[in-house]
Scaffold this active site. Structure first.
Site, PDB file in Angstrom:
ATOM      1  N   GLY A  40     -12.071   3.606 -38.283  1.00  0.00           N
ATOM      2  CA  GLY A  40     -11.327   2.346 -38.242  1.00  0.00           C
ATOM      3  C   GLY A  40     -11.556   1.525 -36.990  1.00  0.00           C
ATOM      4  N   GLY A 179      -5.000 -15.551 -23.977  1.00  0.00           N
ATOM      5  CA  GLY A 179      -4.057 -14.462 -24.282  1.00  0.00           C
ATOM      6  C   GLY A 179      -4.033 -13.437 -23.165  1.00  0.00           C
ATOM      7  N   GLU A 202      -2.497 -17.882 -20.615  1.00  0.00           N
ATOM      8  CA  GLU A 202      -1.421 -17.214 -21.372  1.00  0.00           C
ATOM      9  C   GLU A 202      -0.290 -18.210 -21.643  1.00  0.00           C
ATOM     10  OE1 GLU A 202      -0.435 -14.265 -22.933  1.00  0.00           O
ATOM     11  OE2 GLU A 202       1.415 -15.401 -23.196  1.00  0.00           O
ATOM     12  N   HIS A 441      -0.915  20.057  -5.648  1.00  0.00           N
ATOM     13  CA  HIS A 441      -1.272  19.153  -4.543  1.00  0.00           C
ATOM     14  C   HIS A 441      -2.747  19.311  -4.198  1.00  0.00           C
ATOM     15  CE1 HIS A 441      -0.966  17.027  -0.720  1.00  0.00           C
ATOM     16  NE2 HIS A 441      -1.641  18.032  -0.178  1.00  0.00           N
TER      17      HIS A 441
HETATM   18  P1  NAI Z   1      -0.791  -9.300 -27.746  1.00  0.00           P
HETATM   19  O1  NAI Z   1       0.226  -9.705 -28.721  1.00  0.00           O
HETATM   20  O2  NAI Z   1      -0.599  -8.082 -26.908  1.00  0.00           O
HETATM   21  O3  NAI Z   1      -1.048 -10.513 -26.706  1.00  0.00           O
HETATM   22  C1  NAI Z   1      -1.454 -11.797 -27.130  1.00  0.00           C
HETATM   23  C2  NAI Z   1      -1.012 -12.822 -26.090  1.00  0.00           C
HETATM   24  O4  NAI Z   1      -1.580 -14.094 -26.452  1.00  0.00           O
HETATM   25  C3  NAI Z   1       0.495 -13.009 -26.035  1.00  0.00           C
HETATM   26  O5  NAI Z   1       0.944 -12.782 -24.723  1.00  0.00           O
HETATM   27  C4  NAI Z   1       0.683 -14.468 -26.478  1.00  0.00           C
HETATM   28  O6  NAI Z   1       1.741 -15.109 -25.784  1.00  0.00           O
HETATM   29  C5  NAI Z   1      -0.654 -15.116 -26.119  1.00  0.00           C
HETATM   30  N1  NAI Z   1      -0.983 -16.322 -26.883  1.00  0.00           N
HETATM   31  C6  NAI Z   1      -0.804 -16.534 -28.223  1.00  0.00           C
HETATM   32  N2  NAI Z   1      -1.247 -17.770 -28.569  1.00  0.00           N
HETATM   33  C7  NAI Z   1      -1.729 -18.357 -27.443  1.00  0.00           C
HETATM   34  C8  NAI Z   1      -2.330 -19.621 -27.145  1.00  0.00           C
HETATM   35  N3  NAI Z   1      -2.543 -20.534 -28.093  1.00  0.00           N
HETATM   36  N4  NAI Z   1      -2.696 -19.914 -25.866  1.00  0.00           N
HETATM   37  C9  NAI Z   1      -2.483 -18.992 -24.889  1.00  0.00           C
HETATM   38  N5  NAI Z   1      -1.934 -17.769 -25.112  1.00  0.00           N
HETATM   39  C10 NAI Z   1      -1.567 -17.436 -26.367  1.00  0.00           C
HETATM   40  O7  NAI Z   1      -2.151  -9.220 -28.583  1.00  0.00           O
HETATM   41  P2  NAI Z   1      -3.578  -8.606 -28.233  1.00  0.00           P
HETATM   42  O8  NAI Z   1      -3.776  -8.487 -26.769  1.00  0.00           O
HETATM   43  O9  NAI Z   1      -4.530  -9.430 -29.007  1.00  0.00           O
HETATM   44  O10 NAI Z   1      -3.484  -7.148 -28.826  1.00  0.00           O
HETATM   45  C11 NAI Z   1      -3.232  -6.958 -30.230  1.00  0.00           C
HETATM   46  C12 NAI Z   1      -2.608  -5.608 -30.512  1.00  0.00           C
HETATM   47  O11 NAI Z   1      -3.515  -4.562 -30.252  1.00  0.00           O
HETATM   48  C13 NAI Z   1      -1.379  -5.353 -29.651  1.00  0.00           C
HETATM   49  O12 NAI Z   1      -0.354  -4.844 -30.442  1.00  0.00           O
HETATM   50  C14 NAI Z   1      -1.851  -4.334 -28.665  1.00  0.00           C
HETATM   51  O13 NAI Z   1      -0.798  -3.501 -28.230  1.00  0.00           O
HETATM   52  C15 NAI Z   1      -2.920  -3.581 -29.442  1.00  0.00           C
HETATM   53  N6  NAI Z   1      -3.901  -3.037 -28.520  1.00  0.00           N
HETATM   54  C16 NAI Z   1      -3.563  -1.996 -27.709  1.00  0.00           C
HETATM   55  C17 NAI Z   1      -4.449  -1.493 -26.802  1.00  0.00           C
HETATM   56  C18 NAI Z   1      -4.039  -0.372 -25.925  1.00  0.00           C
HETATM   57  O14 NAI Z   1      -3.094   0.324 -26.250  1.00  0.00           O
HETATM   58  N7  NAI Z   1      -4.667  -0.143 -24.794  1.00  0.00           N
HETATM   59  C19 NAI Z   1      -5.783  -2.052 -26.632  1.00  0.00           C
HETATM   60  C20 NAI Z   1      -6.032  -3.153 -27.509  1.00  0.00           C
HETATM   61  C21 NAI Z   1      -5.114  -3.611 -28.405  1.00  0.00           C
END
Ligand code: NAI
Length: 455
Positions: A40, A179, A202, A441
Site C-alpha cells: 500500500g 501545507g 501554511e 547510561h
Molecule cells: P495534514 O492534514 O497533516 O496537514 C496539511 C496542512 O495543510 C494543514 O496544516 C492545513 O492547514 C494546510 N493547508 C490546507 N490547505 C492549505 C492551503 N490552501 N494553503 C496552505 N496550507 C493549507 O496533511 P498531510 O501532511 O498531507 O498528511 C496527510 C496524512 O498522512 C496525515 O493524517 C498524516 O498524519 C499522515 N502522515 C503521517 C506520517 C507520519 O506519521 N510520519 C507521514 C506522512 C503522512
C-alpha cells in the site's frame, strides 16, 4: 461457482495485509485483493520510501553542515539523488517481498485486481479476468490518496503531490511546500538537508497544528535556523509560471504575496480512496468521503468492515494495523487485542517529533488537574556527545495520583522512545512506578528518566 472465504480483505496496505495474515493465522480462510503493489501507500509511496530518502539526506546534511561533525571532514562530498532513489526502490522491493512471503506463509490467497463490493458477502475482482468471490466477512482497507487543490495552476508541471516528489531523480535548488502538516515538514526537512532553499506556506497560524503547540513552535525555530522560510496564516491562491520557476501566490491577511521556486509540493491532506469500490446500488454510508464505521469497524452494510485511511479515524499506518486486528477479533467473536484509543504520532523531521496520549491542554480540557514537566535534552549526555539539536521530553501526569497521561518529545530517536511512554499510558503506570525502572547510561532514553525525576 465463486470461491467461498471466511474473509475477503480489499487493499494490501499495512491495515489490510496485517489483518489478512492475522485472520488466516486465526483459522479463517482468507483472501486479499490488491490492484497495485502489496504494501500500500505506507510501503510503496509513504512511510518507508520517505524515511529511506530522509536517511540518505540526513547523512549528507550532517557531513555538509556548517560545523565539522565530530572531527570528521569529508572532501569532495556530494549526493546523487538518482542513486538515493535506486536505494529507496531496493528497500521498498525487499520489504514488499517480505509482505508477500508473510501472506504466503499464512496461506492467504492474493488476488491481483480491483475489488468491487457487489453487496454483503460478495466481491468482484477485475484483474486480467473477472471473477466473483464470496465470504462471510469483507474488510475494506483501500487507504487514501493525496488531496488535490482546485486552484489555478495546481495541476501544472513541477507541481507535485507527495507521490510525485518521492520519485524525482533530479535535485531541486528550491522548493515551495504548501501545507505545514506532517508530509510538508518531512519533505521540507529532506530538501533542506540536500541544500535546497525551502519555503513552507501554511494556512493555519502554526505548524503540525494537530499536535502540542510547543512542538510546532520548536520545529519552526529549527527549520528557520536551517534556512527555511516559514509562512503561517497564509492560504495558497494559485500557482503561476514565472520565467522557468513556479510562483506560488498566497493570501496573508489582506495582501497577496508570492514566492518563486523550481517546484511546488502540495501536501494539504489525504482523502479516502473509494473509486470503483462499490457497485451501483450498494449504499455505504460515508461522511466527507470517508466510510462511516462503529467502534468495531462495522460499516452500515451487513458483514462489511472498513479500517484505516478510507474510514473515519486517524490516518496512520499503525492505527490502520491496530484497527484491522481488532476488526478481525470482532469477526471471530473475540475481545479487541489493541487499545485504539492510544495511537502514538511521529514526525520524521530532524530532530524527530513524537507524541502519545494527552497534551496538557487536552488533559485540562478533560477536567483533569495535571502536572506538565519538560526536560531539556541539552542536558542529556548522549545528546551532547552526538551533537544533537536542542530538544525536549515533556511528560504530562495527573496531579495527586501521578498517573501518566501523555508525552510529547522533540529529540533524536523520539519516534522510538515514544513507545516507552505509550506502554506507560496504556498500562496506567504512575510516575513513581516508572521511576523504579533503571535506564541505561549514556542513552537518549535517559531523558525520559530525567523528565520523570523532575516531576
Ligand atoms: P495534514 O492534514 O497533516 O496537514 C496539511 C496542512 O495543510 C494543514 O496544516 C492545513 O492547514 C494546510 N493547508 C490546507 N490547505 C492549505 C492551503 N490552501 N494553503 C496552505 N496550507 C493549507 O496533511 P498531510 O501532511 O498531507 O498528511 C496527510 C496524512 O498522512 C496525515 O493524517 C498524516 O498524519 C499522515 N502522515 C503521517 C506520517 C507520519 O506519521 N510520519 C507521514 C506522512 C503522512
Amino acid at each position: 461457482m465463486s470461491e467461498v472465504y471466511d474473509l475477503i480483505v480489499i487493499g494490501g496496505g499495512p491495515g489490510g495485509y496485517e489483518a489478512a495474515a492475522f485472520a488466516a493465522h486465526s483459522g479463517m480462510k482468507t483472501a486479499l485483493v490488491e490492484k497495485d503493489a502489496l504494501g500500500g501507500t505506507c510501503l510503496n509511496r509513504g512511510c518507508i520510501p520517505t524515511k529511506t530518502l530522509l536517511h540518505s539526506a540526513e547523512f549528507y546534511g550532517t557531513l555538509a553542515g556548517e560545523k565539522t561533525p565530530a572531527g570528521v571532514t569529508a572532501e569532495g562530498l556530494r549526493f546523487d539523488l538518482a542513486a538515493m532513489q535506486d536505494r529507496k526502490d531496493a528497500v521498498v522491493t525487499q520489504l514488499r517481498e517480505g509482505v508477500a512471503a508473510t501472506l504466503k506463509k499464512a496461506k492467504v490467497t492474493v488476488y491481483q485486481g480491483t475489488g468491487t463490493v457487489l453487496g454483503s458477502g460478495l466481491v468482484r475482482v477485475q484483474g486480467e479476468s473477472a471473477e466473483e468471490l464470496s465470504a462471510k466477512h469483507i474488510l475494506i482497507a483501500t487507504g487514501s490518496v493525496p488531496v488535490r487543490l482546485p486552484l489555478p495552476g495546481a495541476e501544472g508541471d513541477a507541481v507535485y503531490d507527495s507521490d510525485g516528489l518521492l520519485s524525482l531523480r533530479k535535485p531541486l535548488s528550491s522548493l515551495t511546500v504548501i501545507g505545514g502538516g506532517v508530509i510538508g515538514l518531512e519533505f521540507a526537512s529532506l530538501y533542506l538537508a540536500l541544500g535546497a532553499k525551502v519555503t513552507v506556506i501554511e494556512a493555519l497560524d502554526r505548524l503540525i497544528a494537530n499536535m502540542d503547540k510547543e512542538l510546532g513552535v520548536s520545529i519552526r525555530q529549527l527549520l528557520k535556523k536551517r534556512g527555511a522560510e516559514i509562512i503561517t496564516g497564509a492560504s495558497l491562491q494559485r500557482i503561476e509560471d514565472a520565467g522557468g520557476l513556479k510562483r506560488a501566490v498566497y493570501l496573508a491577511g489582506e495582501a497577496e504575496q508570492s514566492v518563486d521556486a523550481e517546484a511546488v509540493l502540495i501536501a494539504v491532506g489525504r482523502r479516502a480512496y473509494t473509486e470503483g469500490l462499490f457497485a451501483e446500488g450498494v449504499a455505504v454510508q460515508t461522511e466527507r468521503g470517508r466510510i462511516v464505521t462503529d467502534e468495531y469497524h462495522r460499516t452500515n452494510l451487513d458483514g462489511v468492515y472498513a479500517i484505516g485511511d478510507v474510514s473515519s479515524g486517524i490516518q496512520l499506518a499503525h492505527a490502520a494495523t491496530a484497527a484491522g486486528i481488532n476488526a478481525v477479533c470482532h469477526m471471530l467473536g473475540k475481545e479487541p487485542l489493541r487499545n485504539e484509543s492510544l495511537i502514538p504520532s511521529c514526525v520524521y523531521t530532524d530532530p524527530e517529533i513524537a507524541s502519545v496520549g494527552m497534551t496538557k491542554e487536552e488533559a485540562t480540557a478533560a477536567g483533569l488537574a495535571v502536572v506538565s514537566k519538560k526536560y531539556p535534552m541539552s542536558a542529556n549526555g548522549k545528546t551532547v556527545l552526538s551533537e544533537g539539536e536542542r530538544g525536549f521530553i515533556k511528560i504530562i501526569s495527573e496531579e495527586g495520583s501521578g498517573r501518566i497521561l501523555g508525552a510529547q518529545m522533540m529529540c533524536a530517536r523520539a519516534t522510538d522512545m515514544i513507545a516507552h511512554l505509550a506502554t506507560a499510558v496504556n498500562a496506567g503506570l504512575t510516575v513513581e512506578q516508572m521511576r523504579k525502572t533503571v535506564f541505561p547510561h549514556p542513552t537518549f532514553s535517559e531523558g525520559i528518566s530525567e523528565a520523570l525525576s523532575s516531576i
